[in-house]
Design a protein around this motif. Sequence first.
Motif, mmCIF file in Angstrom:
data_model
loop_
_atom_site.group_PDB
_atom_site.id
_atom_site.type_symbol
_atom_site.label_atom_id
_atom_site.label_comp_id
_atom_site.label_asym_id
_atom_site.label_seq_id
_atom_site.Cartn_x
_atom_site.Cartn_y
_atom_site.Cartn_z
ATOM 1 N N ARG A 136 39.292 32.951 82.771
ATOM 2 C CA ARG A 136 39.615 31.648 83.368
ATOM 3 C C ARG A 136 40.736 31.771 84.395
ATOM 4 N N ALA A 137 41.729 32.610 84.110
ATOM 5 C CA ALA A 137 42.828 32.817 85.068
ATOM 6 C C ALA A 137 42.299 33.445 86.359
ATOM 7 N N ASP A 139 39.218 33.158 87.519
ATOM 8 C CA ASP A 139 38.406 32.146 88.208
ATOM 9 C C ASP A 139 39.286 31.148 88.946
ATOM 10 N N ARG A 140 40.408 30.754 88.336
ATOM 11 C CA ARG A 140 41.319 29.820 89.005
ATOM 12 C C ARG A 140 41.850 30.426 90.297
ATOM 13 N N ASN A 141 42.248 31.689 90.251
ATOM 14 C CA ASN A 141 42.761 32.338 91.454
ATOM 15 C C ASN A 141 41.672 32.493 92.510
ATOM 16 N N ASN A 143 39.117 30.617 93.006
ATOM 17 C CA ASN A 143 38.799 29.312 93.580
ATOM 18 C C ASN A 143 39.840 28.831 94.586
ATOM 19 N N THR A 144 41.039 29.404 94.528
ATOM 20 C CA THR A 144 42.095 29.009 95.468
ATOM 21 C C THR A 144 42.410 30.112 96.473
ATOM 22 N N THR A 148 42.688 38.435 92.245
ATOM 23 C CA THR A 148 42.238 38.338 90.846
ATOM 24 C C THR A 148 42.608 39.581 90.042
#
Length: 503
Positions: A136-137, A139-141, A143-144, A148
């Motif tokens: 999840r961490a 994926d968050r990076n 997406n912004t 990663t």
Amino acid sequence: MPDLQDDRVEYWTNYYAARPASVQIMAQRSSKYIHYITQELERRNMPTELALLPFVESAYNAKAVSSAKAAGLWQFIPSTGTHYNLTQDWWKDERRDPVQSTHAALNYLSYLHGFQDNDWHLALASYNWGEGAVKRARDRNANTGLGTDYLSLRMPKETRDYVPKLQAFENIIRNPARYGIKLPHVADQPYFEKVSNTHDIDLDVAARLAEISVEEFRELNPSFQRNVLLDEHASQILLPKHKVTAFKRNLKNYQGELSAWEGYTPAPGESLASIADKYGISLDKLKSLNGYGPKQSVALSSRTLMVPRNSGAPAGITPNDIMAPAINTAAPAMLASNDNVARASATSPARVSAPAPSPALNNRPVMASASAVSVDPLADIIYSRSNNAGLTAGVRAVPVAASSTAVSAAASRSAVYKRPAVEVAVKATAKPAVRTASLTKPAPKADAKKKVSVHKVAKGDTLYSLAKRYNTSVQDLKALNNMSNTALKPGVSLRIPGAGSRG
């Protein structure tokens, strides 16, 4: 595995370098297991630096247990241990088994490596924090538009420090002289060998037959939760390789009983009271020996009971007499490296407040070069075969220096950290050499004030019945007659302490 370049690596390298006694103790502990672990890593074509991970996880203490119930060298929590087929029952906890837990840990790490796009730093973060949390961490990076990789992710401080701690141990063990640390000589050969057990045998008897101390037997076999191994469990025991021949020879020649206990499998619905009566033991004692509560009256047919081999239980037996020693979870922790986190992606992130480095460390050299020459055999086991053959040059054995340096307490942890670290007790003084146990125990000196009589053993006599008849105890009878087991042969004369016969 690529070296991690980060300020936290420098911090933790300094931290451990300032605590040489603790590093020496952990390295000494590793000597029993690290060759096997390294071989398994090579066989799987995995980075052999992973053999250093138990330094971070458990301080290489196979008996370590955290308050979060993570156990063993690799600190598996119960659910992850079950997922990787590690047996956890009343008799055995394979999370503490050096062989079985290593197979499980390497299976898990191999899976995490693939899951995190073949990145070992992310695999290690997943081992500590949980694969789902790391995913999840990432994926968050993504997406912004951020990186990663391990250093780019926002993660709990516990996980942020996890790979730097491993890298710090790697730096020190790769070149201990650079950090003023002397490590024990660890032979580049197997320490233990697996031996099949085909007998009911008490742990202390097995240790004596192997001509080793009970302490060393438990260090190699920490998964056994009782003081007796049952044939029906088809257990394998680990023994020092150089003691296997002696064990087999002594076992073949041994004339006494191998165990004071045997297994009994209850029938469905069978009462504990009837079993206690059958074996001449009190109901309360049977329950305490087998982990039953006072209100339980029916035996579990799915679990083998431990019952006395001869009629009547040895007098004075308590649960502690037949339980493996409890792990000390109240003593000061060895190092801040003992941060054990439950590996479940659904759990909340654990947080650790790291200690401030000593000002005196600011000018210490850090980050050993990857081309540095090893001056310690421990490094050769890990690096020489699969990583860098050049590191074997100039190897010399460096003995452990006895140290009375007290081990410092672990880093303080914030109140939100729900899973406290393993607490490992470490003696501040050097450990005395272990004396090899003999096959026969010397008899304790009898109390000179006690009157001693003689009883000729008749058919049907047991130590328990004689202890009751003469108003004494089984332990006193065994001690006075230099007995290592409870078997009696008709016609033999026994010395009886006191003269208090009940007729």
